[in-house]
Scaffold this active site. Structure first.
Site, PDB file in Angstrom:
ATOM      1  N   ARG A  46       0.092  18.225 -10.357  1.00  0.00           N
ATOM      2  CA  ARG A  46       0.140  19.510  -9.642  1.00  0.00           C
ATOM      3  C   ARG A  46      -0.738  19.429  -8.396  1.00  0.00           C
ATOM      4  O   ARG A  46      -0.372  19.900  -7.320  1.00  0.00           O
ATOM      5  CB  ARG A  46      -0.348  20.648 -10.568  1.00  0.00           C
ATOM      6  N   LYS A 136      -2.283  38.326  -3.815  1.00  0.00           N
ATOM      7  CA  LYS A 136      -0.888  38.719  -4.052  1.00  0.00           C
ATOM      8  C   LYS A 136      -0.719  39.273  -5.454  1.00  0.00           C
ATOM      9  O   LYS A 136      -1.303  38.755  -6.411  1.00  0.00           O
ATOM     10  CB  LYS A 136       0.027  37.508  -3.877  1.00  0.00           C
ATOM     11  N   LYS A 219       5.247  42.613   1.129  1.00  0.00           N
ATOM     12  CA  LYS A 219       6.121  41.459   0.872  1.00  0.00           C
ATOM     13  C   LYS A 219       7.335  41.920   0.067  1.00  0.00           C
ATOM     14  O   LYS A 219       7.333  41.890  -1.163  1.00  0.00           O
ATOM     15  CB  LYS A 219       5.340  40.378   0.112  1.00  0.00           C
TER      16      LYS A 219
END
Ligand code: 13P
Length: 334
Positions: A46, A136, A219
């Protein structure tokens, strides 16, 4: 709360010709992405994958900020540098996904509520210390008979507003993301109506919770027909409908709107954004991208988990980033 600072960060996130890379896949989502290229989802893989994206030379010309997952915000590159420092050195703003995913919303027919408010203030203070300057939170709504329900819209809008307030109290710019999924066979008009109802509720809750609009980014998804809808809308129709609904619902104090790609192809995601900006110059807010899949699909495939492919994968990433940067300027030309 430092409103001037929040506004400066928000403006930086939507600077002309730049947008955001969403690289905040949760551990289970990144596992799906890596499995698709036959790479095991280990911490090291990752890291290598994300390091490949963050070290792409010149990405800072098109990418203003990167949304990270908790693991990545704390992770070091192969050479020991914090990944956050790699971004900061390029002038790319680090952000952090803070929601804890979706759970069933009781009392609805299978609709969802995003969780993660408990203890969020404390987590947010630590995230600021670790270098995050924006955050977010993704709410998920879907279109089907009678859905999204008023219950799901209001519950999710309230959570988004409470999250946004906690962000701002910690001088972190909230990305407010009410995603309406593309799943289904609904048409453009249905998507328009669901988006309008949702955005009205979101801005009502943001006002109720005293969120400073100058210090946030919206968003949303685009107004677009469901992915199994037989009647495809044209690029211009999607662009015009999206701009129309935003004009109805989003106050001009919001500095910018950064779209999610939501399963659109790379090319369509760029073309729709490009058409919005080309056909509707002089909007009150910047219109740009905050794409995950539409920026990463190509580099992920080109990388394939091999160090020897890093340069080529970065080229693919820069290609998509540049095209989306052009689209943000209304100069997209496939
Ligand atoms: P997609 O662009 O792949 O929809 O991802 C953006 C995102 O951050 C979803 O929360």
């Amino acid at each position: 709360m430092d409103v001037k600072e929040l506004n400066k960060i928000a403006k930086g996130m939507v600077a002309p010709g730049k947008g955001i890379l969403a690289a905040d896949e949760s551990t289970s989502t990144i596992e799906k992405r890596l499995t698709s290229i036959n790479v095991a989802s280990t911490e090291e893989n990752r890291r290598d994958y994300r390091e490949m994206l963050f070290t792409a030379d010149g990405s800072e010309k098109y990418i203003s900020g990167v949304i990270l997952y908790d693991e990545t915000l704390r992770q070091k590159a192969k050479d020991g540098t914090q990944l956050v420092d790699i971004l900061n050195k390029r002038g790319i703003i680090p952000g952090i996904k803070v929601d804890k995913g979706i759970q069933p919303l009781q009392g609805t027919d299978g609709e969802k509520i995003t969780e993660g408010l408990d203890g969020l203030g404390k987590r947010m203070a630590e995230y600021h210390q670790l270098g995050a300057r924006f955050a977010k939170w993704r709410a998920v709504l879907n279109i089907a008979n009678g859905k999204p329900s008023r219950q799901a819209i209001v519950a999710n809008a309230e959570a988004l507003a409470r999250y946004a307030g906690i962000c701002q109290a910690n001088n972190i710019v909230p990305i407010v993301e009410p995603e309406i999924l593309m799943d289904g066979d609904h048409d453009l008009a249905t998507s328009f109506a669901a988006t309008e109802r949702t955005l009205h509720a979101v801005f009502e809750q943001l006002a109720l919770h005293n969120v400073v609009l100058e210090g946030m980014i919206l968003k949303p998804g685009m107004v677009i027909q469901g992915e199994s809808c037989k009647k495809a809308a044209s690029i211009d129709e999607v662009a015009d409908a999206t701009v129309q609904v935003l004009k109805r619902c989003v106050p001009s104090a919001v500095p910018g709107i950064a779209f999610l790609s939501g399963g659109q192809s790379d090319e369509l995601a760029s073309a729709h954004l490009g058409a919005m900006n080309a056909r509707h110059p002089n909007l009150p807010w910047a219109l740009t991208f905050s794409y995950g899949r539409a920026l990463q699909a190509l580099p992920l495939k080109l990388w394939g988990g091999k160090a020897a492919n890093v340069a080529n994968a970065q080229k693919g990433y820069l290609h998509r980033a540049k095209l989306n940067g052009m689209a943000a300027l209304g100069k997209y030309d496939a």
